[in-house]
Motif scaffolding. Structure first.
Motif, PDB file in Angstrom:
ATOM      1  N   GLY A 134      75.050 -41.412  -9.869  1.00 47.40           N
ATOM      2  CA  GLY A 134      75.204 -40.776 -11.171  1.00 47.40           C
ATOM      3  C   GLY A 134      75.670 -41.742 -12.246  1.00 47.40           C
ATOM      4  N   ASP A 135      76.631 -42.592 -11.887  1.00 48.32           N
ATOM      5  CA  ASP A 135      77.159 -43.551 -12.870  1.00 48.32           C
ATOM      6  C   ASP A 135      76.092 -44.548 -13.303  1.00 48.32           C
ATOM      7  OD1 ASP A 135      79.565 -42.289 -12.722  1.00 48.32           O
ATOM      8  OD2 ASP A 135      80.576 -43.838 -11.544  1.00 48.32           O
ATOM      9  N   TYR A 136      75.291 -45.040 -12.338  1.00 51.10           N
ATOM     10  CA  TYR A 136      74.270 -46.021 -12.713  1.00 51.10           C
ATOM     11  C   TYR A 136      73.180 -45.378 -13.566  1.00 51.10           C
ATOM     12  CZ  TYR A 136      70.568 -49.479 -12.542  1.00 51.10           C
ATOM     13  OH  TYR A 136      69.583 -50.371 -12.902  1.00 51.10           O
ATOM     14  N   ARG A 137      72.824 -44.144 -13.242  1.00 50.71           N
ATOM     15  CA  ARG A 137      71.835 -43.448 -14.071  1.00 50.71           C
ATOM     16  C   ARG A 137      72.330 -43.353 -15.521  1.00 50.71           C
ATOM     17  NH1 ARG A 137      67.620 -40.891 -11.605  1.00 50.71           N
ATOM     18  NH2 ARG A 137      67.766 -40.525  -9.356  1.00 50.71           N
ATOM     19  N   GLN A 138      73.614 -43.059 -15.672  1.00 51.39           N
ATOM     20  CA  GLN A 138      74.184 -42.955 -17.016  1.00 51.39           C
ATOM     21  C   GLN A 138      74.192 -44.303 -17.732  1.00 51.39           C
ATOM     22  OE1 GLN A 138      78.060 -41.168 -16.676  1.00 51.39           O
ATOM     23  NE2 GLN A 138      77.252 -39.094 -16.402  1.00 51.39           N
ATOM     24  N   GLN A 139      74.422 -45.394 -16.984  1.00 52.72           N
ATOM     25  CA  GLN A 139      74.521 -46.716 -17.586  1.00 52.72           C
ATOM     26  C   GLN A 139      73.171 -47.391 -17.791  1.00 52.72           C
ATOM     27  OE1 GLN A 139      77.324 -48.672 -18.594  1.00 52.72           O
ATOM     28  NE2 GLN A 139      78.177 -46.601 -18.629  1.00 52.72           N
ATOM     29  N   PHE A 140      72.124 -46.878 -17.141  1.00 54.86           N
ATOM     30  CA  PHE A 140      70.827 -47.552 -17.147  1.00 54.86           C
ATOM     31  C   PHE A 140      70.324 -47.807 -18.570  1.00 54.86           C
ATOM     32  CE2 PHE A 140      66.203 -47.544 -17.183  1.00 54.86           C
ATOM     33  CZ  PHE A 140      65.899 -48.484 -16.206  1.00 54.86           C
ATOM     34  N   MET A 141      70.349 -46.784 -19.411  1.00 55.70           N
ATOM     35  CA  MET A 141      69.813 -46.940 -20.766  1.00 55.70           C
ATOM     36  C   MET A 141      70.666 -47.887 -21.593  1.00 55.70           C
ATOM     37  SD  MET A 141      66.978 -45.540 -20.967  1.00 55.70           S
ATOM     38  CE  MET A 141      66.811 -45.880 -22.718  1.00 55.70           C
ATOM     39  N   ALA A 142      71.993 -47.816 -21.409  1.00 56.21           N
ATOM     40  CA  ALA A 142      72.869 -48.716 -22.167  1.00 56.21           C
ATOM     41  C   ALA A 142      72.603 -50.174 -21.788  1.00 56.21           C
ATOM     42  CB  ALA A 142      74.328 -48.356 -21.905  1.00 56.21           C
ATOM     43  N   ILE A 143      72.414 -50.426 -20.497  1.00 62.28           N
ATOM     44  CA  ILE A 143      72.117 -51.792 -20.049  1.00 62.28           C
ATOM     45  C   ILE A 143      70.761 -52.239 -20.595  1.00 62.28           C
ATOM     46  CG2 ILE A 143      71.692 -53.258 -18.037  1.00 62.28           C
ATOM     47  CD1 ILE A 143      73.609 -51.423 -16.471  1.00 62.28           C
ATOM     48  N   SER A 144      69.777 -51.344 -20.557  1.00 57.66           N
ATOM     49  CA  SER A 144      68.446 -51.687 -21.069  1.00 57.66           C
ATOM     50  C   SER A 144      68.510 -52.035 -22.549  1.00 57.66           C
ATOM     51  CB  SER A 144      67.478 -50.521 -20.835  1.00 57.66           C
ATOM     52  OG  SER A 144      67.261 -50.323 -19.447  1.00 57.66           O
ATOM     53  N   GLN A 145      69.316 -51.309 -23.303  1.00 57.70           N
ATOM     54  CA  GLN A 145      69.466 -51.610 -24.728  1.00 57.70           C
ATOM     55  C   GLN A 145      70.095 -52.980 -24.940  1.00 57.70           C
ATOM     56  OE1 GLN A 145      71.662 -48.302 -26.315  1.00 57.70           O
ATOM     57  NE2 GLN A 145      69.867 -46.960 -26.437  1.00 57.70           N
TER      58      GLN A 145
END
Length: 515
Positions: free
Chosen positions: A131-142
């Motif tokens: 769950g945490d990585y799913r939440q962070q995925f877009m922020a990291i991609s940005q």
């Protein structure tokens, strides 16, 4: 789905009926007994997922029953409950490797928490990490899309490595998504390097480079009168450092930890010689031609490391007694351990540990090693096993006991390659799969980073028409003749020499001995 089966042994089990009903309401099946003997009899008839054991029971005590339980079902977790707060009982229970230790009175939520910790922690951690990585995925991609400085790339790579280790340890199913994001990051990082590398070589505002490591990390400690061991673990990536660093926590505090940017090519001949000399390769060749080994020479590319260290100390007028030791195998490591006392009176000891580099090459050449290190997680595990069980960990402990500060780094990292691109060169073109230099190289310029004026990039130029080309991300060079053989043999092997976060962004750590 079958319910988890719990055995609860307590001579006051009737008083615990509300606790048992609470656990049953949470989906557990609970078998109850009132003494240690009945507990052992129950275990002889069926397997339990977890045992709750009262320490003070008539007949066979909880501690006595615990010894038998560990023989009958050594892997079943045991929660011991006791009224006693005596340290001796606690020590005996913990020494018998119980899963948890609770003091009466206990409430149902305490019991439930301990059960979840011992039966479901893996699933709960995996769910949380996923769950945490799913939440962070877009922020990291940005961040990847917007990164425009080396400091931002240090942060991105450190974040990806942290998630890589977290996901691997949790057994999360996010690994494939992370690999995709890491590839996207590497593609963007390689473009960033291509745009900026010449400026890094020619302008004052540049990342910390290989040729500046000794001056930046080692010399200030020497100037303070510190005893220093400068340790270069060849081919050590950031994720491998993060794997072995906990093993050093008993002996050292981490005084500083950062990333630096290796020069190209990311190989021993260029990057490590730059570290030890404090010079770019073109300057080594110009100032100390007898210490520079050309690509086409049969001589080893790192045979002059001790003389190169002498040159940097001499240039900066540091009169420091130093030793240089290269450890290529266990026998050499054991010898260094035995004779450490003979070097402990020197202010500076420089050591090169070659195991990780040898392992990466062995993985290419040995089917057995390739199977043992078939994933990045397994590759890290082999590194950790070597460090813990071979000479390395004891060597670091000796450094700490003798009062040495340790500057630990590497010359470059390594990347797993999986995409062959064609290149044609003359017969004497170098054999490295991640970079080529020579005359009349034929390649697709869109697939490589090309350097046609080597001196501007700090690189020797054997001939007027010499060019360097570098593979990016997970590419590797293959010749058109025997192309299929090259592809089959080298795909999914670890290589270095080119451009990737794994190869170029590497750890530089200063450790202070405890006590």
């Amino acid at each position: 789905m079958n319910k988890e089966l719990i055995l609860w042994a307590d001579d006051e089990i009737d008083l615990l009926r509300p606790h048992i009903l609470f656990l049953q309401s949470k989906g557990y099946e609970v078998v109850t007994v009132t003494n240690g003997r009945d507990a052992l009899d129950a275990m002889s008839q069926q397997n339990f997922n977890l045992i709750i054991l009262d320490e003070n029971m008539p007949g066979i005590s909880g501690l006595e029953a615990l010894q038998e339980i560990k023989i009958m079902q050594p892997n079943v977790p045991v929660i011991m409950i006791t009224k006693s707060e005596e340290e001796n009982i606690m020590n005996q229970a913990i020494g018998s490797k119980i899963a948890d230790y609770l003091i009466k009175p206990v409430n149902p939520m305490q019991i439930l928490l301990s059960i979840k910790k011992n039966l479901h922690s893996g699933d709960l951690v995996e769910q949380k990490v996923t769950g945490d990585y799913r939440q962070q995925f877009m922020a990291i991609s940005q961040k990847i899309g917007m990164a425009n400085s080396i400091e931002e790339w240090y942060d991105i790579y450190s974040t990806l490595v942290r998630w890589e280790l977290t996901i691997a340890n949790a057994g999360s199913n996010m690994e494939e998504l992370l690999v995709t994001q890491k590839n996207d990051a590497n593609n963007a990082f390689c473009k960033f390097v291509k745009r900026n590398y010449e400026d890094w070589m020619t302008k004052d505002n540049h990342p910390l480079r290989s040729n500046e490591v000794f001056k930046t990390a080692v010399m200030p400690l020497l100037d303070k009168g510190e005893k220093v061991c400068f340790v270069v673990i060849d081919n050590l990536r950031l994720d491998q450092w993060k794997t072995i660093s906990p093993l050093l926590s008993d002996s050292f505090n981490i005084e500083s930890e950062q990333l630096y940017t290796t020069i190209l090519p990311t190989t021993t001949q260029y990057a490590r010689n730059a570290i030890f000399s404090g010079l770019m390769p073109v300057d080594i060749e110009r100032m100390f031609p007898d210490l520079w080994v050309d690509e086409d020479s049969e001589e080893g590319k790192n045979v002059n490391e001790a003389p190169l260290i002498h040159t940097i100390l001499e240039r900066y007028r540091r009169k420091v007694a130093f030793t240089y030791t290269k450890v290529n195998d266990k026998a050499a490591g054991d010898k260094l351990l035995r004779h450490f006392g003979s070097i402990a009176n020197h202010q500076l000891n420089v050591m090169v540990l070659n195991f990780v580099d040898m392992m990466s090459h062995a993985r290419t050449e040995s089917k057995m090693i390739r199977e043992l290190a078939n994933t990045d997680s397994a590759y890290r595990s082999l590194t950790e096993s070597w460090f813990r069980n071979n000479y390395a960990l004891e060597l670091f402990r000796l450094m700490a006991r003798n009062g040495y500060k340790v500057v630990l780094t590497t010359d470059h990292g390594t990347v797993r390659v999986n995409n062959a691109i064609k290149v044609i060169g003359e017969k004497n073109t170098n054999t490295n799969l991640r970079y080529k230099l020579g005359r009349n190289l034929s390649y697709n310029s869109k697939q490589v980073f090309e350097i046609k004026s080597p001196h501007r990039f700090g690189l020797p130029c054997p001939n007027v028409s010499t060019a360097y080309i570098f593979a990016a991300n997970r590419d590797f060079f293959a010749y058109p003749n025997n192309y299929n053989y090259y592809v089959q043999y080298y795909t999914d092997t670890f290589q270095h020499g080119g451009i990737s976060m794994e190869e170029m962004l590497v750890p530089l750590v200063t450790l202070s001995p405890k006590g």
